[in-house]
Design a protein around this motif. Structure first.
Motif, PDB file in Angstrom:
ATOM      1  N   UNK A   1       0.976 -47.692  13.833  1.00 42.88           N
ATOM      2  CA  UNK A   1       1.564 -46.573  15.000  1.00 42.88           C
ATOM      3  C   UNK A   1       2.945 -46.026  14.271  1.00 42.88           C
ATOM      4  N   UNK A   2       3.437 -46.981  13.173  1.00 41.58           N
ATOM      5  CA  UNK A   2       5.087 -45.715  12.392  1.00 41.58           C
ATOM      6  C   UNK A   2       4.145 -44.882  11.450  1.00 41.58           C
ATOM      7  N   UNK A   3       2.958 -45.245  11.189  1.00 45.54           N
ATOM      8  CA  UNK A   3       2.345 -44.900   9.384  1.00 45.54           C
ATOM      9  C   UNK A   3       1.811 -43.753  10.158  1.00 45.54           C
ATOM     10  N   UNK A   4       1.561 -43.194  11.769  1.00 47.17           N
ATOM     11  CA  UNK A   4       1.304 -42.140  12.886  1.00 47.17           C
ATOM     12  C   UNK A   4       2.184 -41.427  13.107  1.00 47.17           C
ATOM     13  N   UNK A   5       3.118 -41.940  12.768  1.00 55.43           N
ATOM     14  CA  UNK A   5       4.435 -41.120  13.586  1.00 55.43           C
ATOM     15  C   UNK A   5       5.068 -40.396  12.239  1.00 55.43           C
ATOM     16  N   UNK A   6       5.013 -40.929  11.382  1.00 54.49           N
ATOM     17  CA  UNK A   6       5.035 -40.037  10.159  1.00 54.49           C
ATOM     18  C   UNK A   6       4.373 -39.028   9.353  1.00 54.49           C
TER      19      UNK A   6
ATOM     20  N   UNK B   1      -0.499 -23.300  13.956  1.00 56.69           N
ATOM     21  CA  UNK B   1      -0.793 -23.787  14.531  1.00 56.69           C
ATOM     22  C   UNK B   1      -2.216 -24.966  13.783  1.00 56.69           C
ATOM     23  N   UNK B   2      -2.501 -25.169  13.069  1.00 57.35           N
ATOM     24  CA  UNK B   2      -3.599 -25.876  12.309  1.00 57.35           C
ATOM     25  C   UNK B   2      -2.421 -26.806  12.285  1.00 57.35           C
ATOM     26  N   UNK B   3      -1.488 -27.234  11.135  1.00 56.59           N
ATOM     27  CA  UNK B   3      -0.862 -28.197  10.492  1.00 56.59           C
ATOM     28  C   UNK B   3      -0.118 -28.815  12.252  1.00 56.59           C
ATOM     29  N   UNK B   4       0.235 -27.900  13.740  1.00 55.71           N
ATOM     30  CA  UNK B   4       0.890 -28.739  14.661  1.00 55.71           C
ATOM     31  C   UNK B   4      -0.165 -29.141  15.962  1.00 55.71           C
ATOM     32  N   UNK B   5      -1.621 -28.755  15.556  1.00 54.02           N
ATOM     33  CA  UNK B   5      -2.869 -29.597  15.593  1.00 54.02           C
ATOM     34  C   UNK B   5      -3.166 -31.112  15.128  1.00 54.02           C
ATOM     35  N   UNK B   6      -3.018 -30.840  13.805  1.00 47.62           N
ATOM     36  CA  UNK B   6      -2.144 -31.938  12.463  1.00 47.62           C
ATOM     37  C   UNK B   6      -1.644 -33.101  13.016  1.00 47.62           C
ATOM     38  N   UNK B   7      -0.781 -32.056  13.263  1.00 48.35           N
ATOM     39  CA  UNK B   7       0.689 -33.185  13.888  1.00 48.35           C
ATOM     40  C   UNK B   7       0.704 -33.840  15.581  1.00 48.35           C
ATOM     41  N   UNK B   8      -0.551 -33.192  16.141  1.00 48.95           N
ATOM     42  CA  UNK B   8      -0.426 -33.707  17.083  1.00 48.95           C
ATOM     43  C   UNK B   8      -1.696 -34.826  17.758  1.00 48.95           C
ATOM     44  N   UNK B   9      -2.360 -34.747  16.866  1.00 47.10           N
ATOM     45  CA  UNK B   9      -3.542 -35.999  16.679  1.00 47.10           C
ATOM     46  C   UNK B   9      -2.931 -37.437  16.435  1.00 47.10           C
ATOM     47  N   UNK B  10      -1.680 -37.133  15.199  1.00 49.65           N
ATOM     48  CA  UNK B  10      -1.148 -38.231  15.110  1.00 49.65           C
ATOM     49  C   UNK B  10      -0.490 -38.812  16.069  1.00 49.65           C
ATOM     50  N   UNK B  11       0.576 -38.304  16.375  1.00 46.74           N
ATOM     51  CA  UNK B  11       1.540 -38.158  18.154  1.00 46.74           C
ATOM     52  C   UNK B  11       0.381 -39.021  18.987  1.00 46.74           C
ATOM     53  N   UNK B  12      -0.469 -38.610  19.160  1.00 48.59           N
ATOM     54  CA  UNK B  12      -1.377 -38.912  20.009  1.00 48.59           C
ATOM     55  C   UNK B  12      -1.292 -40.793  19.648  1.00 48.59           C
ATOM     56  N   UNK B  13      -2.161 -41.029  19.055  1.00 49.92           N
ATOM     57  CA  UNK B  13      -2.358 -41.920  18.088  1.00 49.92           C
ATOM     58  C   UNK B  13      -1.602 -42.534  18.466  1.00 49.92           C
ATOM     59  N   UNK B  14      -0.304 -42.658  17.684  1.00 49.55           N
ATOM     60  CA  UNK B  14       0.776 -43.416  17.625  1.00 49.55           C
ATOM     61  C   UNK B  14       1.257 -43.357  18.976  1.00 49.55           C
ATOM     62  N   UNK B  15       1.019 -42.531  20.065  1.00 52.79           N
ATOM     63  CA  UNK B  15       1.347 -43.249  21.238  1.00 52.79           C
ATOM     64  C   UNK B  15       0.215 -44.275  22.210  1.00 52.79           C
TER      65      UNK B  15
ATOM     66  N   UNK C   1       3.616 -47.314  22.964  1.00 50.85           N
ATOM     67  CA  UNK C   1       4.226 -46.250  24.252  1.00 50.85           C
ATOM     68  C   UNK C   1       5.572 -46.562  23.245  1.00 50.85           C
ATOM     69  N   UNK C   2       5.989 -44.186  23.653  1.00 51.51           N
ATOM     70  CA  UNK C   2       7.147 -44.111  23.390  1.00 51.51           C
ATOM     71  C   UNK C   2       7.901 -43.211  23.691  1.00 51.51           C
ATOM     72  N   UNK C   3       9.124 -43.133  24.287  1.00 57.31           N
ATOM     73  CA  UNK C   3       8.893 -41.456  25.913  1.00 57.31           C
ATOM     74  C   UNK C   3       9.724 -40.338  23.953  1.00 57.31           C
ATOM     75  N   UNK C   4       9.617 -41.096  23.249  1.00 61.51           N
ATOM     76  CA  UNK C   4      10.062 -39.997  21.950  1.00 61.51           C
ATOM     77  C   UNK C   4       8.933 -39.075  22.025  1.00 61.51           C
ATOM     78  N   UNK C   5       7.866 -40.222  21.201  1.00 67.17           N
ATOM     79  CA  UNK C   5       6.772 -39.896  20.417  1.00 67.17           C
ATOM     80  C   UNK C   5       5.853 -38.707  22.026  1.00 67.17           C
ATOM     81  N   UNK C   6       6.336 -39.554  23.359  1.00 69.98           N
ATOM     82  CA  UNK C   6       5.830 -38.539  24.126  1.00 69.98           C
ATOM     83  C   UNK C   6       6.686 -36.943  24.722  1.00 69.98           C
ATOM     84  N   UNK C   7       7.680 -36.526  24.177  1.00 70.26           N
ATOM     85  CA  UNK C   7       8.229 -35.770  24.490  1.00 70.26           C
ATOM     86  C   UNK C   7       7.631 -34.587  22.892  1.00 70.26           C
ATOM     87  N   UNK C   8       8.065 -35.477  22.124  1.00 69.06           N
ATOM     88  CA  UNK C   8       7.548 -34.986  20.783  1.00 69.06           C
ATOM     89  C   UNK C   8       5.887 -34.256  21.036  1.00 69.06           C
ATOM     90  N   UNK C   9       4.966 -34.790  21.790  1.00 65.44           N
ATOM     91  CA  UNK C   9       3.500 -34.220  22.150  1.00 65.44           C
ATOM     92  C   UNK C   9       3.892 -32.844  22.788  1.00 65.44           C
TER      93      UNK C   9
END
Length: 112
Positions: free
Chosen positions: A25-30, A52-66, A70-78
């Motif tokens: 989870x920490x790796x995905x957030x990173x 958009x390309x980088x945001x989509x990749x970030x979103x994949x990792x944020x969703x995996x971390x969530x 579960x983390x309210x900050x990750x959810x808000x980041x998503x």
């Protein structure tokens, strides 16, 4: 004495079982943070499509971390990454960048 040894062994085993999940989870957030920073960098240059390309990749990792933890900050980041992608697709690099910056704040808070 046997109960203590059993309890200790059970605790260590449980710790070893859960530790990789927390690390993932920490790796995905990173990874989400890294891609969000790249999205912001390109957004500031007006490159909405690369944002958009980088945001989509970030979103994949944020969703995996969530999903893993579960983390309210990750959810808000998503939520903000979704908005960054939406505005980036409309070629609104400035608005998309603002959302990516807000996502970064939350993802960094989650990574601490």
């Amino acid at each position: 004495m046997n109960r203590r040894v059993f309890a200790l062994a059970l605790s260590v085993g449980l710790g070893l079982f859960l530790a990789p999940r927390l690390a993932l989870a920490e790796n995905h957030v990173g990874e989400a943070i890294t891609h969000t920073k790249q999205a912001i960098e390109h957004g500031k240059m007006g490159h909405a499509d690369v944002l958009v390309t980088h945001a989509q990749e970030a979103l994949k990792h944020a969703n995996a971390a969530e999903k893993e933890k579960a983390n309210p900050h990750v959810k808000e980041g998503i939520t903000h990454l979704d908005q960054a992608i939406e505005h980036g697709k409309m070629k609104h690099a400035d608005v998309a960048t603002t959302h990516a910056e807000e996502a970064l704040k939350h993802l960094e808070a989650a990574g601490k």
